[in-house]
Design a protein around this motif. Structure first.
Motif, short mmCIF file in Angstrom:
data_model
loop_
_atom_site.label_atom_id
_atom_site.label_comp_id
_atom_site.label_asym_id
_atom_site.label_seq_id
_atom_site.Cartn_x
_atom_site.Cartn_y
_atom_site.Cartn_z
N LEU A 34 0.89 -1.09 -0.09
CA LEU A 34 -0.05 -0.06 0.01
C LEU A 34 0.91 1.20 0.05
O LEU A 34 0.26 2.04 -0.24
CB LEU A 34 -0.99 -0.17 1.13
N PHE A 35 2.10 1.11 0.39
CA PHE A 35 2.97 2.38 0.73
C PHE A 35 3.96 2.48 -0.43
O PHE A 35 4.49 3.67 -0.80
CB PHE A 35 3.82 2.39 1.95
N GLU A 36 4.32 1.44 -0.78
CA GLU A 36 5.31 1.42 -1.95
C GLU A 36 5.38 2.33 -3.04
O GLU A 36 6.25 3.09 -3.68
CB GLU A 36 5.58 0.16 -2.60
N PRO A 37 3.94 2.52 -3.92
CA PRO A 37 3.79 3.53 -4.86
C PRO A 37 4.15 4.89 -4.49
O PRO A 37 4.58 5.76 -4.99
CB PRO A 37 2.29 3.34 -5.37
N ALA A 38 4.05 5.19 -3.17
CA ALA A 38 4.17 6.43 -2.62
C ALA A 38 5.54 6.85 -2.38
O ALA A 38 6.01 8.03 -2.22
CB ALA A 38 3.25 6.80 -1.35
N GLY A 39 6.41 5.71 -2.22
CA GLY A 39 8.01 5.95 -2.19
C GLY A 39 8.14 6.22 -0.70
O GLY A 39 7.35 6.80 0.11
N GLY A 40 9.26 5.63 -0.09
CA GLY A 40 9.55 5.74 1.08
C GLY A 40 9.27 4.79 2.02
O GLY A 40 9.33 4.83 3.34
N GLY A 41 8.29 3.81 1.43
CA GLY A 41 7.63 2.75 2.50
C GLY A 41 8.70 1.99 3.08
O GLY A 41 8.38 1.32 3.96
#
Length: 226
Positions: A34-41
């Motif tokens: 859920l966080f990978e596309p936003a970067g920094g996950g």
């Protein structure tokens, strides 16, 4: 009532720290996409994982020297992970990944020593067997991150073959390699990447042969044959 529940969970955490460690690893694995596309996950969950690992090593290993080794690795790894997100620095990402790999390998070796220390299999040791596998997978995934940063084009995939592999792709490679599944959609290309891959294969086979088989044998000995 709340204090009783808190004491109950605290006692459970001290009795089965490996179960909490395994649950935290698997939970981060489920939530990370859920966080990978936003970067920094990866770094956020990596920093959280570092703290969980340091606590787990402190609980399992009661020696003060062992405890401080874990914290000495965990504190700069956590700080560098946060800084690499704030400043988007590849150098900081390499340093934090190297330290996180070292901490995961250290925690895995601590849990292996914990499981091999006696001839009695407890419930926590069974959880530790699963937790150790995830620790090794995460540790090699961070090692792959460092390898890819130092040697570009170290890994190639079926999709976007000319681009660097994402953290989740490298973690997927680590799991398939450690478990000897070897799906083959992500391949090591540079000599350093292939050496790391061979080392992980050796670690996976050795872990199953030396640790898992021992736990299975000791568990079977608990139940006498009819």
């Amino acid at each position: 009532m709340a204090s009783y529940a808190s004491l109950k969970w605290r006692a459970l955490a001290r009795r089965h720290p490996s179960a909490f460690l395994l649950a935290a690893q698997l939970l981060s694995l489920l939530v990370y996409p859920l966080f990978e596309p936003a970067g920094g996950g990866r770094v956020v969950f990596g920093a959280f994982g570092v703290l969980v690992l340091a606590l787990a090593v402190w609980v399992v290993n009661r020696s003060p020297a062992i405890k401080w080794i874990a914290w000495i690795i965990a504190i700069p790894a956590f700080a560098l992970s946060v800084l690499s997100v704030l400043f988007a620095s590849p150098g900081l990402l390499i340093l934090s990944s190297a330290l996180e790999a070292a901490l995961y390998f250290y925690a895995a070796s601590a849990l292996i020593g914990y499981m091999m220390s006696d001839h009695k299999v407890t419930a926590d040791e069974l959880f530790a067997a699963g937790a150790t596998f995830t620790l090794l997978a995460w540790g090699f995934a961070y090692a792959f991150v460092v390898c890819q940063a130092w040697y570009p084009d170290s890994f190639v995939g079926a999709q976007r073959p000319g681009e660097p592999r994402t953290w989740l792709e490298l973690l997927f490679l680590s799991f398939t390699n450690l478990s000897a599944v070897g799906l083959g959609d992500i391949l090591p290309m540079s000599p350093a990447a292939r050496v790391l891959t061979m080392l992980e294969q050796f670690a996976g086979v050795g872990y199953v042969a030396a640790v898992v088989s021992r736990l299975i044998g000791l568990t079977m000995l608990r139940y006498p044959r009819p």
